[in-house]
Motif scaffolding. Structure first.
Motif, PDB file in Angstrom:
ATOM      1  N   PHE A   1      25.070 -23.426 -23.483  1.00 13.85           N
ATOM      2  CA  PHE A   1      24.832 -25.037 -23.536  1.00 13.85           C
ATOM      3  C   PHE A   1      23.302 -24.901 -23.579  1.00 13.85           C
ATOM      4  CE2 PHE A   1      23.159 -28.979 -21.601  1.00 13.85           C
ATOM      5  CZ  PHE A   1      23.427 -29.907 -22.606  1.00 13.85           C
ATOM      6  N   PHE A   2      22.666 -24.298 -23.060  1.00 17.70           N
ATOM      7  CA  PHE A   2      21.094 -24.038 -22.964  1.00 17.70           C
ATOM      8  C   PHE A   2      20.567 -23.290 -24.253  1.00 17.70           C
ATOM      9  CE2 PHE A   2      21.479 -25.967 -19.001  1.00 17.70           C
ATOM     10  CZ  PHE A   2      19.963 -26.404 -18.366  1.00 17.70           C
ATOM     11  N   GLN A   3      21.463 -22.453 -24.633  1.00 16.09           N
ATOM     12  CA  GLN A   3      21.142 -21.624 -25.862  1.00 16.09           C
ATOM     13  C   GLN A   3      21.081 -22.709 -27.208  1.00 16.09           C
ATOM     14  OE1 GLN A   3      24.211 -18.297 -25.102  1.00 16.09           O
ATOM     15  NE2 GLN A   3      22.786 -17.357 -26.246  1.00 16.09           N
ATOM     16  N   ARG A   4      21.976 -23.542 -27.024  1.00 17.75           N
ATOM     17  CA  ARG A   4      22.497 -24.376 -28.242  1.00 17.75           C
ATOM     18  C   ARG A   4      20.975 -25.583 -28.286  1.00 17.75           C
ATOM     19  NH1 ARG A   4      24.743 -23.960 -32.778  1.00 17.75           N
ATOM     20  NH2 ARG A   4      22.557 -24.697 -33.452  1.00 17.75           N
ATOM     21  N   ILE A   5      20.915 -26.006 -26.826  1.00 20.39           N
ATOM     22  CA  ILE A   5      19.765 -26.929 -26.889  1.00 20.39           C
ATOM     23  C   ILE A   5      18.224 -26.460 -27.437  1.00 20.39           C
ATOM     24  CG2 ILE A   5      18.111 -28.058 -25.237  1.00 20.39           C
ATOM     25  CD1 ILE A   5      20.421 -28.916 -23.763  1.00 20.39           C
ATOM     26  N   THR A   6      18.369 -24.979 -26.938  1.00 17.47           N
ATOM     27  CA  THR A   6      16.916 -24.560 -27.321  1.00 17.47           C
ATOM     28  C   THR A   6      16.756 -24.081 -28.816  1.00 17.47           C
ATOM     29  OG1 THR A   6      16.787 -23.154 -24.904  1.00 17.47           O
ATOM     30  CG2 THR A   6      15.491 -22.308 -26.690  1.00 17.47           C
ATOM     31  N   ALA A   7      17.975 -23.612 -29.322  1.00 22.75           N
ATOM     32  CA  ALA A   7      17.831 -23.458 -30.686  1.00 22.75           C
ATOM     33  C   ALA A   7      17.643 -24.610 -31.536  1.00 22.75           C
ATOM     34  CB  ALA A   7      19.018 -22.680 -31.078  1.00 22.75           C
ATOM     35  N   ASP A   8      18.455 -25.835 -31.161  1.00 26.59           N
ATOM     36  CA  ASP A   8      18.236 -26.751 -31.965  1.00 26.59           C
ATOM     37  C   ASP A   8      16.859 -27.603 -31.866  1.00 26.59           C
ATOM     38  OD1 ASP A   8      20.916 -26.594 -32.719  1.00 26.59           O
ATOM     39  OD2 ASP A   8      21.595 -28.116 -31.278  1.00 26.59           O
ATOM     40  N   PHE A   9      16.266 -27.582 -30.749  1.00 25.17           N
ATOM     41  CA  PHE A   9      14.898 -28.173 -30.577  1.00 25.17           C
ATOM     42  C   PHE A   9      13.769 -27.459 -31.308  1.00 25.17           C
ATOM     43  CE2 PHE A   9      17.161 -30.987 -28.081  1.00 25.17           C
ATOM     44  CZ  PHE A   9      16.619 -32.195 -28.346  1.00 25.17           C
ATOM     45  N   SER A  10      14.079 -25.983 -31.145  1.00 21.83           N
ATOM     46  CA  SER A  10      12.885 -25.065 -31.651  1.00 21.83           C
ATOM     47  C   SER A  10      12.827 -25.317 -33.199  1.00 21.83           C
ATOM     48  CB  SER A  10      13.319 -23.738 -31.117  1.00 21.83           C
ATOM     49  OG  SER A  10      13.198 -23.364 -29.936  1.00 21.83           O
ATOM     50  N   VAL A  11      14.219 -25.367 -33.656  1.00 18.18           N
ATOM     51  CA  VAL A  11      14.215 -25.559 -35.066  1.00 18.18           C
ATOM     52  C   VAL A  11      13.576 -26.794 -35.531  1.00 18.18           C
ATOM     53  CG1 VAL A  11      15.805 -25.943 -37.294  1.00 18.18           C
ATOM     54  CG2 VAL A  11      16.230 -24.230 -35.548  1.00 18.18           C
ATOM     55  N   LYS A  12      13.816 -27.901 -34.838  1.00 21.84           N
ATOM     56  CA  LYS A  12      13.079 -29.183 -35.194  1.00 21.84           C
ATOM     57  C   LYS A  12      11.309 -29.120 -35.184  1.00 21.84           C
ATOM     58  CE  LYS A  12      16.628 -32.241 -33.599  1.00 21.84           C
ATOM     59  NZ  LYS A  12      17.259 -32.699 -34.863  1.00 21.84           N
ATOM     60  N   LEU A  13      10.954 -28.233 -34.177  1.00 28.80           N
ATOM     61  CA  LEU A  13       9.581 -28.090 -34.042  1.00 28.80           C
ATOM     62  C   LEU A  13       8.946 -27.563 -35.013  1.00 28.80           C
ATOM     63  CD1 LEU A  13       9.042 -27.443 -30.095  1.00 28.80           C
ATOM     64  CD2 LEU A  13       8.603 -29.459 -31.383  1.00 28.80           C
ATOM     65  N   LEU A  14       9.983 -26.204 -35.504  1.00 32.95           N
ATOM     66  CA  LEU A  14       9.507 -25.526 -36.725  1.00 32.95           C
ATOM     67  C   LEU A  14       9.226 -26.276 -38.004  1.00 32.95           C
ATOM     68  CD1 LEU A  14      11.483 -22.434 -35.990  1.00 32.95           C
ATOM     69  CD2 LEU A  14       9.031 -22.331 -35.637  1.00 32.95           C
TER      70      LEU A  14
ATOM     71  N   LYS B   1      14.171 -12.862 -38.820  1.00 35.78           N
ATOM     72  CA  LYS B   1      15.268 -13.642 -37.807  1.00 35.78           C
ATOM     73  C   LYS B   1      15.530 -13.384 -36.749  1.00 35.78           C
ATOM     74  CE  LYS B   1      19.476 -11.614 -38.183  1.00 35.78           C
ATOM     75  NZ  LYS B   1      20.544 -11.024 -38.381  1.00 35.78           N
ATOM     76  N   PHE B   2      15.455 -14.629 -35.665  1.00 35.47           N
ATOM     77  CA  PHE B   2      15.306 -14.606 -34.246  1.00 35.47           C
ATOM     78  C   PHE B   2      16.750 -15.101 -33.877  1.00 35.47           C
ATOM     79  CE2 PHE B   2      11.116 -15.210 -35.509  1.00 35.47           C
ATOM     80  CZ  PHE B   2      10.302 -14.369 -34.595  1.00 35.47           C
ATOM     81  N   LEU B   3      17.073 -14.693 -32.863  1.00 39.41           N
ATOM     82  CA  LEU B   3      18.079 -14.790 -32.008  1.00 39.41           C
ATOM     83  C   LEU B   3      17.864 -15.527 -30.651  1.00 39.41           C
ATOM     84  CD1 LEU B   3      21.525 -14.883 -31.483  1.00 39.41           C
ATOM     85  CD2 LEU B   3      21.263 -12.391 -30.439  1.00 39.41           C
ATOM     86  N   VAL B   4      18.280 -16.569 -30.474  1.00 39.57           N
ATOM     87  CA  VAL B   4      18.260 -17.019 -29.096  1.00 39.57           C
ATOM     88  C   VAL B   4      19.281 -16.673 -28.112  1.00 39.57           C
ATOM     89  CG1 VAL B   4      17.979 -19.280 -27.665  1.00 39.57           C
ATOM     90  CG2 VAL B   4      17.585 -19.301 -30.043  1.00 39.57           C
ATOM     91  N   ALA B   5      18.982 -15.445 -27.540  1.00 35.58           N
ATOM     92  CA  ALA B   5      19.947 -14.751 -26.483  1.00 35.58           C
ATOM     93  C   ALA B   5      20.096 -15.413 -25.463  1.00 35.58           C
ATOM     94  CB  ALA B   5      19.314 -13.293 -26.326  1.00 35.58           C
TER      95      ALA B   5
ATOM     96  N   ASN C   1      18.819 -22.686 -40.085  1.00 33.50           N
ATOM     97  CA  ASN C   1      19.312 -22.240 -38.788  1.00 33.50           C
ATOM     98  C   ASN C   1      20.793 -22.156 -38.881  1.00 33.50           C
ATOM     99  OD1 ASN C   1      20.533 -24.651 -35.903  1.00 33.50           O
ATOM    100  ND2 ASN C   1      19.903 -22.293 -35.880  1.00 33.50           N
ATOM    101  N   GLU C   2      21.463 -21.051 -38.188  1.00 34.25           N
ATOM    102  CA  GLU C   2      22.584 -20.727 -38.357  1.00 34.25           C
ATOM    103  C   GLU C   2      23.113 -20.399 -36.885  1.00 34.25           C
ATOM    104  OE1 GLU C   2      25.193 -17.259 -40.941  1.00 34.25           O
ATOM    105  OE2 GLU C   2      23.229 -16.785 -40.402  1.00 34.25           O
ATOM    106  N   GLY C   3      23.665 -21.441 -36.320  1.00 35.47           N
ATOM    107  CA  GLY C   3      24.031 -21.112 -34.775  1.00 35.47           C
ATOM    108  C   GLY C   3      23.000 -20.978 -34.224  1.00 35.47           C
TER     109      GLY C   3
END
Length: 213
Positions: A91-104, A124-128, A113-115
Motif C-alpha cells: 500500500f505504501f509503495q503504491r502511494i509513494t509511486a503515485d504521488f512521486s509521479v504527480k510531483l515529477l 528507470k526507478f523502482l519503488v522497492a 509510470n508502470e506500476g
C-alpha cells in the motif's frame, strides 16, 4: 519508555492501595490459549499481541483497576513493541509511486509510470519495499503518540498532533523518493541509484524527526 512513563506516575500510584482483581485473572486464562495457538501455528504477530496482553492483564489483576487507570497509557503504549508493518508495504509503495509521479509531472519532468516502476528519460526507478517508508512511518507515529501524551493536555491537540504525525512520514517519504529521482534527472543516475541515496534518506528522515519534535 514504558518504565519511564510508569515512573512519572509513581506519586499517584503509591497513593493507592493495590487490590487483587480475580475477574481480570480469569481474562488472563482466556488469553493463554490464544498465545498457545499462535505459537503452535507460528503466527508471530498474534503471539506477540497475546504476550503483551497477558503482561497487561497480570499487572491489572495484581494492582487493581484504580492503579491500572492511572497507568492506562503505558499499558497501551507497550503494544508498539509488536513488530508490525509488513502488510502495509504494498500500500505504501503504491502511494509513494503515485504521488512521486504527480510531483515529477508538476516539475515538468517527462515521466511514464508502470506500476511501481517510474521511467524518466535518464533511466528507470523502482519503488522497492525498502523505499515504502513503513518503518519510518511506524516509528514516527509511535513518537507522535508519545509526544502528544507527554506535551498536550487537551484531547483536541493530542488528536491533531497524532494526525499530523501520521501524515508527515507519508509526505516525507514521497518527497524523498521524488528528490532521489530528481537527482537522477538533474545530476546523474549513478548518484541517484548508488549508496548515496540511502545516506540522503537517513539524513532526510533525521531532519523530519527533528522538525516533528
Amino acid at each position: 519508555i514504558v518504565l519511564y512513563l510508569i515512573w512519572q506516575k509513581r506519586g499517584e500510584v503509591l497513593a493507592l492501595k493495590p487490590v487483587f482483581t480475580p475477574s481480570v485473572f480469569v481474562l488472563l486464562l482466556l488469553v493463554m490459549p490464544i498465545w498457545m495457538l499462535a505459537y503452535a501455528g507460528n503466527i508471530d504477530v498474534i503471539g506477540h499481541i497475546a504476550t503483551l496482553t497477558m503482561i497487561s492483564l497480570i499487572a491489572i489483576s495484581a494492582l487493581g483497576w484504580k492503579i491500572a487507570l492511572n497507568l492506562w497509557f503505558p499499558l497501551i503504549f507497550i503494544y508498539f513493541a509488536v513488530p508490525i508493518g509488513e502488510e502495509l508495504i504494498p500500500f505504501f509503495q503504491r502511494i509513494t509511486a503515485d504521488f512521486s509521479v504527480k510531483l515529477l509531472l508538476w516539475s515538468g519532468v517527462p515521466v511514464f509510470n508502470e506500476g511501481l516502476f517510474i521511467h524518466i528519460p535518464e533511466g528507470k526507478f523502482l519503488v522497492a519495499e525498502a523505499c515504502s517508508g513503513v518503518r519510518f512511518f511506524v516509528s514516527t507515529v509511535m513518537l507522535g503518540i508519545l509526544y502528544s501524551y507527554l506535551l498536550f493536555y487537551s484531547w483536541n491537540k493530542r488528536v491533531a498532533f497524532i494526525v499530523f504525525s501520521i501524515i508527515l512520514p507519508i509526505a516525507a517519504n514521497v518527497i524523498r523518493v521524488y528528490g532521489t529521482i530528481m537527482v537522477g534527472h538533474l545530476v546523474s543516475m549513478e548518484k541517484a541509484a548508488g549508496a548515496d541515496h540511502l545516506i540522503y534518506g537517513w539524513f532526510f528522515f533525521a531532519l523530519v524527526i527533528i522538525l516533528l519534535i
